[in-house]
Design a protein around this motif. Structure first.
Motif, short mmCIF file in Angstrom:
data_model
loop_
_atom_site.label_atom_id
_atom_site.label_comp_id
_atom_site.label_asym_id
_atom_site.label_seq_id
_atom_site.Cartn_x
_atom_site.Cartn_y
_atom_site.Cartn_z
N VAL A 1 0.85 -1.18 0.00
CA VAL A 1 0.00 0.00 0.00
C VAL A 1 0.89 1.24 0.00
O VAL A 1 1.93 1.27 0.67
CB VAL A 1 -0.91 -0.02 1.25
CG1 VAL A 1 -1.78 1.22 1.31
CG2 VAL A 1 -1.77 -1.28 1.26
N ASP A 2 0.50 2.25 -0.77
CA ASP A 2 1.27 3.51 -0.82
C ASP A 2 1.43 4.09 0.58
O ASP A 2 0.58 3.91 1.44
CB ASP A 2 0.57 4.53 -1.72
CG ASP A 2 0.68 4.18 -3.19
OD1 ASP A 2 1.54 3.37 -3.55
OD2 ASP A 2 -0.11 4.73 -3.98
N GLY A 3 2.52 4.81 0.78
CA GLY A 3 2.75 5.48 2.06
C GLY A 3 3.77 4.80 2.94
O GLY A 3 3.78 5.02 4.15
N ALA A 4 4.64 3.99 2.35
CA ALA A 4 5.70 3.34 3.14
C ALA A 4 6.68 4.39 3.64
O ALA A 4 6.90 5.41 3.01
CB ALA A 4 6.42 2.31 2.28
N SER A 5 7.26 4.12 4.79
CA SER A 5 8.29 4.99 5.34
C SER A 5 9.59 4.21 5.43
O SER A 5 9.59 3.06 5.87
CB SER A 5 7.82 5.53 6.67
OG SER A 5 8.64 5.21 7.72
N VAL A 6 10.69 4.84 4.98
CA VAL A 6 11.98 4.16 4.94
C VAL A 6 13.04 5.04 5.57
O VAL A 6 13.09 6.25 5.32
CB VAL A 6 12.40 3.84 3.48
CG1 VAL A 6 13.76 3.14 3.45
CG2 VAL A 6 11.35 2.99 2.78
N THR A 7 13.89 4.43 6.39
CA THR A 7 15.06 5.10 6.93
C THR A 7 16.28 4.39 6.36
O THR A 7 16.35 3.16 6.38
CB THR A 7 15.09 5.00 8.47
OG1 THR A 7 13.87 5.56 8.99
CG2 THR A 7 16.27 5.74 9.04
N ALA A 8 17.22 5.17 5.85
CA ALA A 8 18.43 4.61 5.26
C ALA A 8 19.63 4.96 6.13
O ALA A 8 19.84 6.12 6.48
CB ALA A 8 18.64 5.15 3.85
N ASP A 9 20.40 3.95 6.49
CA ASP A 9 21.64 4.15 7.25
C ASP A 9 22.79 3.89 6.29
O ASP A 9 23.11 2.75 5.97
CB ASP A 9 21.69 3.18 8.43
CG ASP A 9 22.93 3.37 9.28
OD1 ASP A 9 23.59 4.42 9.17
OD2 ASP A 9 23.26 2.45 10.05
#
Length: 108
Positions: free
Chosen positions: A36-44
């Motif tokens: 579903v649209d609206g994913a949240s991603v954090t990149a290290d």
């Protein structure tokens, strides 16, 4: 964090900010069928290696195991393709199963 990509031919240096990688990955993960649209991603980002922490919702009745496997594989490929970084790890947290969401055929 930012990544400095290897010098290719003494023409200069390319630096990729972790926020750019996060936004790119958040958009790329929605290309996977069942997400579903609206994913949240954090990149290290550490050097030329990135680890992703993804929070997303999956359309019901999609298979959690198959959908997250496809999402992981897709992110490794797309982030590597767009940034030149090596994706070392993709941690996924499924935050919801949403019914009533139209599931189209995107990435298999």
């Amino acid at each position: 964090m930012t990544a400095v990509l290897p010098d290719t031919g003494q023409r200069g240096r390319t630096t990729v900010d972790g926020r750019v990688v996060s936004r790119l990955a958040a958009k790329a993960v929605t290309e996977v069928d069942g997400i579903v649209d609206g994913a949240s991603v954090t990149a290290d980002v550490r050097g030329s290696v990135v680890a992703l922490d993804v929070r997303l919702a999956i359309a019901y009745p999609s298979s959690l195991a198959q959908t997250t496997r496809r999402a992981r594989e897709h992110l490794v490929g797309r982030v590597g393709e767009f940034t030149g970084l090596d994706v070392s790890r993709v941690d996924i947290t499924v935050t919801a199963m949403q019914s009533g969401v139209a599931v189209g055929r995107r990435v298999r």
